[in-house]
Enzyme design. Structure first.
Site, short mmCIF file in Angstrom:
data_model
loop_
_atom_site.label_atom_id
_atom_site.label_comp_id
_atom_site.label_asym_id
_atom_site.label_seq_id
_atom_site.Cartn_x
_atom_site.Cartn_y
_atom_site.Cartn_z
N ASP A 75 -13.21 -14.38 26.51
CA ASP A 75 -12.46 -14.47 27.75
C ASP A 75 -11.67 -15.77 27.89
O ASP A 75 -12.19 -16.85 27.55
CB ASP A 75 -13.48 -14.38 28.91
CG ASP A 75 -12.84 -14.30 30.28
OD1 ASP A 75 -12.20 -13.27 30.57
OD2 ASP A 75 -12.97 -15.26 31.06
N GLU A 126 -8.75 -13.45 24.32
CA GLU A 126 -7.84 -13.14 25.41
C GLU A 126 -7.00 -14.38 25.74
O GLU A 126 -7.53 -15.38 26.20
CB GLU A 126 -8.62 -12.73 26.67
CG GLU A 126 -7.71 -12.25 27.78
CD GLU A 126 -8.12 -12.71 29.17
OE1 GLU A 126 -8.80 -13.75 29.31
OE2 GLU A 126 -7.73 -12.03 30.13
C1 NOJ Z 1 -10.04 -12.91 32.35
C2 NOJ Z 1 -10.78 -11.71 32.85
O1 NOJ Z 1 -10.26 -10.57 32.21
C3 NOJ Z 1 -10.62 -11.67 34.34
O2 NOJ Z 1 -11.07 -10.47 34.89
C4 NOJ Z 1 -11.36 -12.85 34.92
O3 NOJ Z 1 -11.12 -12.91 36.31
C5 NOJ Z 1 -10.87 -14.15 34.28
N1 NOJ Z 1 -10.69 -14.08 32.86
C6 NOJ Z 1 -11.86 -15.24 34.53
O4 NOJ Z 1 -13.02 -15.02 33.78
#
Ligand code: NOJ
Length: 597
Positions: free
Chosen positions: A226, A294
């Protein structure tokens, strides 16, 4: 003999050609556990619910699932605020449920990837609770596990002032929160309840790598990591500059600044490499574990940002998400340009670099809402014939759309930083997170509860899995055909993508071809326009295997190719139709797959 001598000079004796990873060509189904299937009638999905739907996933041709977080969490950001990296929140079940899920997935040859929220924890995590107790490093070993800074208010002032202008990405408000006990600010790049870990502290890195090992020991096949850009910030923590292209009232407030300093500092690649090294550890080699990161590009050249990850991490075990399917306009020439440049560049690095495409996720508007129902059908053909890992967000296979959430039911903390669009009140990301629509029964077969955590879409009685299974030409059956075709075809899983010259600006054409010339190659044509198009490829085509408009008409098994086109379909093939030699007619938003000759 000469060859033997030559080979022994060139190749080390233990030389093994690189084996493609399972990730290459995998169809990964992204499950948002809260919304997939509820097994205990509390209105929220859970792990036993996922198990209940495992056969469905298998029939869809899914090779792997990615589960959004199910860790213990106060749910300030619906699980992306982790309070314990090595357990399951009771809302989602137990660790034993997870083990059962692993066994059920394994039985069906489905791999399991889990979310690793590495940039931040919950403020309820024991590490943060300890860290906030005192700033004295001699007595508090957790003192610098998070990013703490003094106020920069002038001496003698009775108010506090944060160290810089950084904003949090969730609401666009300040990224700093004052803590009375430590008399310092802590950094939270997302919600106030999600303090950022201090990744420059090696002990923090070791702790996250231990959490990875915990799950790898339970057999998980990989991680979706993430928010990785935030793991490394500019060391002096300078202000972020203003964003000259920001449009007040239209763009999210977060984008009033360019995030040059608050995220994306090069140390991120060093940290991710360390994590990738864990996947290489001897005890984990058996299953070729893999991680996908991500990171949304913010600069003027997204391609470079994606490539930096392939160079910065070991591409044998790691790849960045490529978010062009979420952000690029639905337009043939944009896609043509991107695919040509991206796949060429990946090949330059290593032919086994794994591309990673997603057309939907829990943070972005549903694809059927974004590009429309008709185009969403051709998008399914595009997605499932692209190289690398392709991620299918739950519900996109039946064309689920964004759901308008009544004001008193809005859940997402990001709604606070949303802008008002038309007469829609701020909704955050709830519209794309509504419960899966399985049947026309109460709560769409998602839950037996009196009410569900988010409302079902108003069209669930018509748009659901059961209804679409019964319609041979439904979007779901199109996905099933494509899933089967992909899983049976070495060209679609491992073949090169070559962009073809098509004499229409509205049509994207490419081939997928394996290096082994005995393996069937394919040509894909996608009409991005809402008009019929007649175009020519300047090369002969083989049989047409599938049309997005009538998937039941073709044979998409890739082995027994039958030219059983429906008579009503107006596609003409090489030399056989009114449109002339090598020309093809595509209906509005039609995508087709041909056998290559
Ligand atoms: C990316 C995640 O996909 C999202 O849902 C989240 O709010 C943020 N990162 C923080 O973890």
């Amino acid at each position: 003999m000469r060859d033997r001598i030559r080979n022994s000079l060139i190749l080390p004796p233990d030389f093994q050609p690189i084996q493609p990873s399972w990730a290459e060509g995998a169809l990964v189904y992204h499950i948002y556990p809260r919304s997939f299937q509820d097994s205990n009638a509390d209105g929220v999905g859970d792990l036993l619910g996922v198990i209940k739907r495992m056969d469905y996933l298998k029939e869809l041709g899914v090779n792997a699932i990615w589960l959004s977080p199910f860790y213990p969490s106060p749910m300030a950001d619906f699980g992306y605020d982790v309070a314990d990296y090595c357990n399951v929140d009771p809302m989602f079940g137990t660790l034993d449920d997870f083990k059962q899920l692993m066994a059920e997935a394994d039985r069906r040859d489905i791999r399991v990837m889990i979310d690793l929220v590495s940039n931040h924890t919950s403020d309820e995590h024991i590490w943060f609770k300890e860290s906030r107790k005192s700033r004295d490093h001699t007595t508090n070993p957790f003192n610098d596990w998070y990013i703490w800074r003094d106020s920069v208010a002038p001496a003698g002032s009775d108010t506090q002032q944060p160290p810089n202008n950084w904003r949090n990405a969730l609401t666009g408000g300040p990224a700093w929160e004052w803590d009375d006990t430590r008399q310092q600010y802590y950094l939270h790049s997302f919600d106030i309840h999600q303090p950022d870990l201090n990744w420059s502290n090696p002990t923090v890195r070791a702790a996250i790598k231990q959490a990875m090992r915990f799950w790898l020991d339970l057999g998980v096949d990989g991680f979706r990591v993430d928010a990785v850009y935030w793991m490394a910030k500019e060391p002096l923590m300078s202000d972020d500059p203003g964003n000259p292209s920001f449009v007040e009232g239209e763009d999210l407030p977060y984008h009033a600044l360019r995030h040059d300093n608050s995220r994306g500092w090069p140390a991120v690649y060093a940290y991710l490499s360390e994590m990738a090294d864990v996947l290489h550890e001897e005890q984990y080699k058996d299953k070729q574990r893999f991680m996908v990161t991500e990171a949304y590009p913010e600069g003027h050249n997204p391609l470079v940002e994606y490539l930096n990850f392939y160079v910065g991490m070991d591409p044998k075990v790691a790849a960045p998400f490529n978010f062009e399917g979420l952000t690029m306009p639905w337009d043939a020439s944009t896609w043509r340009k991107f695919l040509r440049a991206f796949h060429h560049a990946l090949n330059q690095i290593d032919p086994h670099c794994v591309a990673s495409y997603a057309f939907g996720n829990h943070d972005q508007p549903r694809i059927a809402t974004r590009i429309g129902e008709a185009a969403a059908r051709s998008a399914s053909v595009l997605l499932l014939t692209l190289p690398g890992m392709v991620f299918l967000y739950y519900g996109d296979e039946i064309g689920m759309k964004n759901v308008v959430i009544p004001k008193d039911m809005v859940q997402d903390p990001a709604a606070k930083g949303d802008v008002i669009r038309g007469d829609l009140q701020p909704q955050g990301r709830d519209p794309e997170r509504t419960p899966m629509q399985w049947t026309a029964a109460k709560n769409g077969g998602f839950s037996d509860a009196a009410s569900t955590w988010l409302p079902l879409a108003p069209d669930y009685e018509q748009c659901n899995v059961e209804a679409q299974l019964a319609d041979p030409d439904s979007l779901l059956n199109l996905y099933k055909k494509l899933g089967t075709m992909r899983s049976q075809s070495d060209s679609l899983k491992h073949g090169q993508l070559k962009v073809l010259e098509v004499d229409s600006p509205y049509v994207l054409g490419y081939s997928r071809e394996h290096t082994d010339s005995d393996v069937q190659a394919y040509v894909v044509l996608v009409n991005f326009s809402g008009e019929p198009v007649t175009c020519s490829l300047g090369a002969p085509l083989g049989r047409r295997l599938l049309s997005s408009l009538s998937p039941s008409a073709g044979s998409a098994d890739g082995a027994e190719l039958q030219p059983d086109l429906a008579p009503s379909e107006a596609v003409t093939e090489s030399g056989s139709g009114s449109a002339g030699e090598g020309s093809v007619r595509l209906e509005s938003h039609e995508a087709v797959i041909y056998a290559a000759v």
